[in-house]
Enzyme design. Structure first.
Site, mmCIF file in Angstrom:
data_model
loop_
_atom_site.group_PDB
_atom_site.id
_atom_site.type_symbol
_atom_site.label_atom_id
_atom_site.label_comp_id
_atom_site.label_asym_id
_atom_site.label_seq_id
_atom_site.Cartn_x
_atom_site.Cartn_y
_atom_site.Cartn_z
ATOM 1 N N SER A 151 0.713 -0.961 0.020
ATOM 2 C CA SER A 151 -0.265 -0.387 0.068
ATOM 3 C C SER A 151 1.112 1.100 0.295
ATOM 4 O O SER A 151 1.698 0.857 0.430
ATOM 5 C CB SER A 151 -0.501 -0.348 1.392
ATOM 6 O OG SER A 151 -1.448 1.351 1.802
ATOM 7 N N TYR A 164 -3.651 -0.612 10.043
ATOM 8 C CA TYR A 164 -2.780 -1.050 8.196
ATOM 9 C C TYR A 164 -1.826 -0.742 8.362
ATOM 10 O O TYR A 164 -0.848 -1.366 7.697
ATOM 11 C CB TYR A 164 -4.739 -0.168 7.712
ATOM 12 C CG TYR A 164 -4.134 -0.662 6.914
ATOM 13 C CD1 TYR A 164 -5.131 -1.486 5.898
ATOM 14 C CD2 TYR A 164 -4.553 0.518 5.535
ATOM 15 C CE1 TYR A 164 -5.203 -1.504 4.684
ATOM 16 C CE2 TYR A 164 -3.988 0.381 4.000
ATOM 17 C CZ TYR A 164 -4.623 -1.232 3.419
ATOM 18 O OH TYR A 164 -4.609 -0.889 1.997
HETATM 19 P P1 NAP Z 1 -11.713 -5.300 -1.251
HETATM 20 O O1 NAP Z 1 -12.710 -4.970 -2.278
HETATM 21 O O2 NAP Z 1 -12.551 -4.725 0.089
HETATM 22 O O3 NAP Z 1 -11.566 -6.590 -1.487
HETATM 23 C C1 NAP Z 1 -10.427 -6.947 0.121
HETATM 24 C C2 NAP Z 1 -10.583 -9.056 -0.212
HETATM 25 O O4 NAP Z 1 -10.200 -9.558 1.074
HETATM 26 C C3 NAP Z 1 -12.244 -9.228 -0.319
HETATM 27 O O5 NAP Z 1 -12.359 -10.219 -1.768
HETATM 28 C C4 NAP Z 1 -13.055 -9.557 1.188
HETATM 29 O O6 NAP Z 1 -14.006 -10.295 0.458
HETATM 30 C C5 NAP Z 1 -11.715 -10.579 1.251
HETATM 31 N N1 NAP Z 1 -11.488 -9.896 2.771
HETATM 32 C C6 NAP Z 1 -12.120 -9.801 3.713
HETATM 33 N N2 NAP Z 1 -12.519 -10.099 5.088
HETATM 34 C C7 NAP Z 1 -11.572 -10.984 5.085
HETATM 35 C C8 NAP Z 1 -11.764 -12.020 5.596
HETATM 36 N N3 NAP Z 1 -11.668 -12.362 7.001
HETATM 37 N N4 NAP Z 1 -11.344 -13.669 5.399
HETATM 38 C C9 NAP Z 1 -10.740 -13.470 3.680
HETATM 39 N N5 NAP Z 1 -11.415 -12.709 2.969
HETATM 40 C C10 NAP Z 1 -11.709 -11.208 3.878
HETATM 41 O O7 NAP Z 1 -10.519 -3.860 -1.107
HETATM 42 P P2 NAP Z 1 -9.731 -4.098 -1.960
HETATM 43 O O8 NAP Z 1 -9.148 -2.506 -2.205
HETATM 44 O O9 NAP Z 1 -9.630 -4.572 -3.781
HETATM 45 O O10 NAP Z 1 -8.141 -4.576 -0.946
HETATM 46 C C11 NAP Z 1 -7.512 -5.994 -1.856
HETATM 47 C C12 NAP Z 1 -6.169 -5.277 -0.795
HETATM 48 O O11 NAP Z 1 -5.599 -4.131 -1.979
HETATM 49 C C13 NAP Z 1 -6.460 -5.315 0.054
HETATM 50 O O12 NAP Z 1 -4.627 -6.477 0.919
HETATM 51 C C14 NAP Z 1 -6.155 -4.129 0.306
HETATM 52 O O13 NAP Z 1 -5.083 -3.422 2.018
HETATM 53 C C15 NAP Z 1 -5.025 -3.206 -0.744
HETATM 54 N N6 NAP Z 1 -4.943 -2.433 -0.740
HETATM 55 C C16 NAP Z 1 -5.756 -1.754 -1.915
HETATM 56 C C17 NAP Z 1 -5.871 -0.204 -2.129
HETATM 57 C C18 NAP Z 1 -7.281 0.403 -2.173
HETATM 58 O O14 NAP Z 1 -6.931 2.170 -1.907
HETATM 59 N N7 NAP Z 1 -8.593 0.386 -2.417
HETATM 60 C C19 NAP Z 1 -4.864 0.349 -1.686
HETATM 61 C C20 NAP Z 1 -4.106 -0.104 -1.195
HETATM 62 C C21 NAP Z 1 -3.422 -1.462 -0.896
HETATM 63 P P3 NAP Z 1 -15.080 -9.853 1.038
HETATM 64 O O15 NAP Z 1 -15.817 -9.535 -0.540
HETATM 65 O O16 NAP Z 1 -15.848 -11.648 1.430
HETATM 66 O O17 NAP Z 1 -15.306 -9.285 1.871
#
Ligand code: NAP
Length: 259
Positions: A151, A164
């Site tokens: 991130s 985080y």
């Molecule tokens: P997201 O849409 O919320 O996706 C998160 C994923 O993790 C979903 O598939 C979710 O499943 C799963 N998850 C959540 N809790 C879980 C649990 N207890 N056990 C197993 N799986 C679980 O967010 P995203 O932005 O795509 O995030 C993906 C990664 O990118 C994360 O590591 C996040 O920190 C990182 N990231 C995101 C951003 C951003 O700006 N969006 C920036 C930097 C890094 P469900 O759908 O079933 O909840």
């Protein structure tokens, strides 16, 4: 022996990828991209992966889902994910450590639960799942790829998200640790640091007009990122084209860190 052509190096035909958190957002985007490049995919998580399955099967690839709560998973549960994937597909070649959560609370009042839950899924699970997959790679004898999602908060302090920030700084750190100890087995450990992406993770800050405006104003590319923006880097890091990249975290941030 003749070297492979450059585009040939990006192909993932015959490879098997584990992607955690493949229901939606960046994980779903990367799972579909890996399938498009030729890989069969094992999605791991708690939610409904039906949409991901339909899209991957439409590409002619296989999809297997494993139900696992990665906040509360034990090391034994993570070892089982590896056994299950191998029993279905016979081998593993790519691990994408994507599943992650964020909790927002003033640092002065930040709760133990908000610390532990985030550190568990964002760092502990990544460490022990990578360890289990690396053991499998060593057994298979052909190396493999580990791609973890970091991130901007692997580089910066953030506001109201201390667990985080700690977890994502840790992801960048263990990505280098894995490289130092496992590159000799032909295992490539690298990370992707997405900038501000329009997914469920950032829904609350995008809903806050002032905060969303401040963020957008600071992004040189003048837009939020999308799951498609990380897909190409993920395929690259999963492929032979990146075989001499070890321990590096690649930012996909529209220029945020350049500012
Ligand atoms: P997201 O849409 O919320 O996706 C998160 C994923 O993790 C979903 O598939 C979710 O499943 C799963 N998850 C959540 N809790 C879980 C649990 N207890 N056990 C197993 N799986 C679980 O967010 P995203 O932005 O795509 O995030 C993906 C990664 O990118 C994360 O590591 C996040 O920190 C990182 N990231 C995101 C951003 C951003 O700006 N969006 C920036 C930097 C890094 P469900 O759908 O079933 O909840």
């Amino acid at each position: 022996m003749k070297e492979k052509g450059i585009l040939e190096l990006f192909k993932l035909n015959g490879k098997v990828a584990i992607v955690t958190g493949a229901t939606q957002g960046l994980g779903q985007g990367m799972a579909i991209a890996l399938a498009e490049a030729g890989a069969d995919v094992c999605g791991v998580g708690i939610g409904d992966m039906a949409e991901t399955r339909v899209k991957i099967e439409a590409l002619g690839r296989k999809f297997h889902s494993i139900d696992a709560d990665l906040v509360n998973a034990s090391v034994e549960d993570l070892n089982k994910i590896v056994l299950d994937t191998v029993s279905v597909f016979g081998h593993i070649d790519i691990l994408v450590n994507n599943a992650g959560i964020i909790r927002r609370q003033d640092t002065i009042d930040f709760s133990e639960e908000n610390w532990d839950d985030v550190m568990n899924i964002n760092l502990k699970t990544i460490f022990f799942l990578s360890q289990a997959v690396a053991k499998q790679y060593i057994k298979q004898g052909k190396g493999g790829k580990i791609i973890s999602i970091a991130s901007m908060l692997s580089y910066q302090g953030g506001i109201r998200v201390p667990s985080y920030t700690a977890s994502k700084s840790g992801v960048k750190g263990i990505t280098m640790t894995f490289a130092n100890e496992w590159a000799k087995y032909n295992i490539n450990s690298n990370a992707i640091a997405p900038g501000y992406m329009a997914t469920a993770n950032t829904a609350p800050i995008r809903a806050d007009e002032t905060r969303a405006g401040e963020i957008l104003e600071r992004i040189p590319a003048s837009r939020w990122g999308t799951p498609h923006d990380v897909a190409g880097v993920c395929v690259f890091l999963a492929s032979e084209a990146s075989s001499y990249i070890n321990g590096f975290t690649i930012a996909v941030d529209g220029g945020w860190l350049a500012r």
